[in-house]
Design a protein around this motif. Structure first.
Motif, PDB file in Angstrom:
ATOM      1  N   LYS A 139       0.830  -1.203   0.000  1.00  9.95           N
ATOM      2  CA  LYS A 139       0.000   0.000   0.000  1.00  9.95           C
ATOM      3  C   LYS A 139       0.865   1.254   0.000  1.00  9.95           C
ATOM      4  O   LYS A 139       0.543   2.246  -0.656  1.00  9.95           O
ATOM      5  N   LYS A 140       1.992   1.228   0.722  1.00  3.34           N
ATOM      6  CA  LYS A 140       2.882   2.385   0.771  1.00  3.34           C
ATOM      7  C   LYS A 140       3.512   2.640  -0.594  1.00  3.34           C
ATOM      8  O   LYS A 140       3.646   3.786  -1.016  1.00  3.34           O
ATOM      9  N   GLY A 172       2.918   5.890  -2.803  1.00  3.22           N
ATOM     10  CA  GLY A 172       4.072   6.663  -3.265  1.00  3.22           C
ATOM     11  C   GLY A 172       4.053   6.885  -4.766  1.00  3.22           C
ATOM     12  O   GLY A 172       4.356   7.977  -5.252  1.00  3.22           O
ATOM     13  N   LEU A 173       3.667   5.836  -5.519  1.00  2.00           N
ATOM     14  CA  LEU A 173       3.578   5.965  -6.976  1.00  2.00           C
ATOM     15  C   LEU A 173       2.502   6.970  -7.373  1.00  2.00           C
ATOM     16  O   LEU A 173       2.670   7.730  -8.334  1.00  2.00           O
ATOM     17  N   LYS A 174       1.397   6.976  -6.618  1.00  2.00           N
ATOM     18  CA  LYS A 174       0.330   7.937  -6.909  1.00  2.00           C
ATOM     19  C   LYS A 174       0.822   9.369  -6.705  1.00  2.00           C
ATOM     20  O   LYS A 174       0.553  10.257  -7.525  1.00  2.00           O
ATOM     21  N   TYR A 175       1.552   9.602  -5.616  1.00  2.00           N
ATOM     22  CA  TYR A 175       2.072  10.940  -5.349  1.00  2.00           C
ATOM     23  C   TYR A 175       3.081  11.362  -6.406  1.00  2.00           C
ATOM     24  O   TYR A 175       3.110  12.530  -6.825  1.00  2.00           O
ATOM     25  N   VAL A 176       3.921  10.422  -6.834  1.00  2.00           N
ATOM     26  CA  VAL A 176       4.890  10.736  -7.888  1.00  2.00           C
ATOM     27  C   VAL A 176       4.171  11.099  -9.179  1.00  2.00           C
ATOM     28  O   VAL A 176       4.518  12.075  -9.872  1.00  2.00           O
TER      29      VAL A 176
END
Length: 277
Positions: free
Chosen positions: A3-4, A8-12
């Motif tokens: 999930k982390k 993180g990929l979504k934020y990037v």
């Protein structure tokens, strides 16, 4: 752990999209501090030419600051009258009962399907009839000819009517019983309770008026009556455009709309959602 990584990929990804969205404006901010040759070369670092570019803009015969003043006057007057007339029309369509009001409102909504280019020639002929008469001050090549077509639009009336649907009708009935006039109800009860709606309408109207290009291009024929979009067009239409000066003018032209949006952004969101307090 998975999930982390996903978060993180979504934020990037979102950060990348945000950078792409704001990069043109960042490039403009950098460009207004550089010379034209540096801008053409794709320089991505701040320079030391801002004051020179600003001085060139102020001394240019385009009259940018006069155009800025004209746009400000037109946008403010248009916004004030559009909010008053459109809110009153939307209020009337929703509060008062009539057999014909729904038919009239339907015709009003159908007018939104007519492109502005289709009514531009009739508008031009209508305002041109005032020229050569004692009413030439409200004819073509006047601020009046730009303000009038924008002070009451079908979209804004529709917008206010939809927001009035969430307005508690019991307040209207109670005010009528207490002897308050219809205008008193509108100004003393409805308007204060619907300030978010008015803020959203003000942002929409001000931005549309400020960025209006086609109709001022047709109706305003004198250089001293130019608005900001027309001045920007003239600056960019020269044979050897000064891109540094152009970047400065774009930033200055963006300040009023950006300022009014950031000051009223909270009320804008609530108004668009139909919030009534």
């Amino acid at each position: 752990m998975g999930k982390k990584i996903s978060l993180g990929l979504k934020y990037v990804f979102l950060s990348f999209l945000s950078f792409i969205s704001i990069f043109p404006f960042i490039w403009i901010l950098i460009g207004m501090t550089n010379k034209t040759v540096d801008i053409n070369a794709g320089k991505l670092f701040f320079g030391n030419q801002f004051l020179i570019n600003l001085q060139n803009l102020l001394q240019n015969d385009v009259g940018f600051m006069n155009a800025f003043k004209n746009s400000m006057i037109i946008a403010i007057i248009t916004t004030i009258f559009a909010l008053l007339l459109s809110s009153a029309a939307g209020y009337g369509f929703e509060i008062f009962q009539s057999k014909a009001k729904d038919r009239i409102f339907t015709i009003l909504l159908l007018s939104m399907m007519v492109p502005f280019s289709a009514i531009m020639i009739p508008l031009y002929r209508m305002f041109s009839t005032f020229n050569g008469t004692p009413l030439k001050g409200i004819g073509l090549d006047s601020m009046f000819s730009v303000i009038v077509p924008s002070i009451c639009t079908a979209f804004l009336i529709f917008f206010f009517r939809q927001n009035i649907k969430s307005f508690p009708k019991d307040l209207v009935e109670a005010a009528r019983i207490d002897g308050l006039s219809e205008w008193g109800i509108f100004f003393k009860i409805y308007m204060p309770a619907s300030r978010n709606t008015f803020a959203a309408g003000a942002i929409i109207t001000f931005m549309n008026s400020w960025n209006n290009y086609l109709w001022p291009l047709v109706s305003l024929q004198s250089p001293e009556n130019r608005t900001v979009p027309l001045a920007l067009s003239v600056i960019g239409a020269s044979y050897t455009p000064d891109f540094g000066m152009m970047m400065v003018s774009i930033v200055i032209a963006t300040i009023p709309t950006a300022l009014i949006f950031f000051l009223l952004q909270k009320q804008f969101v609530q108004g668009m959602l139909g919030s009534v307090k």
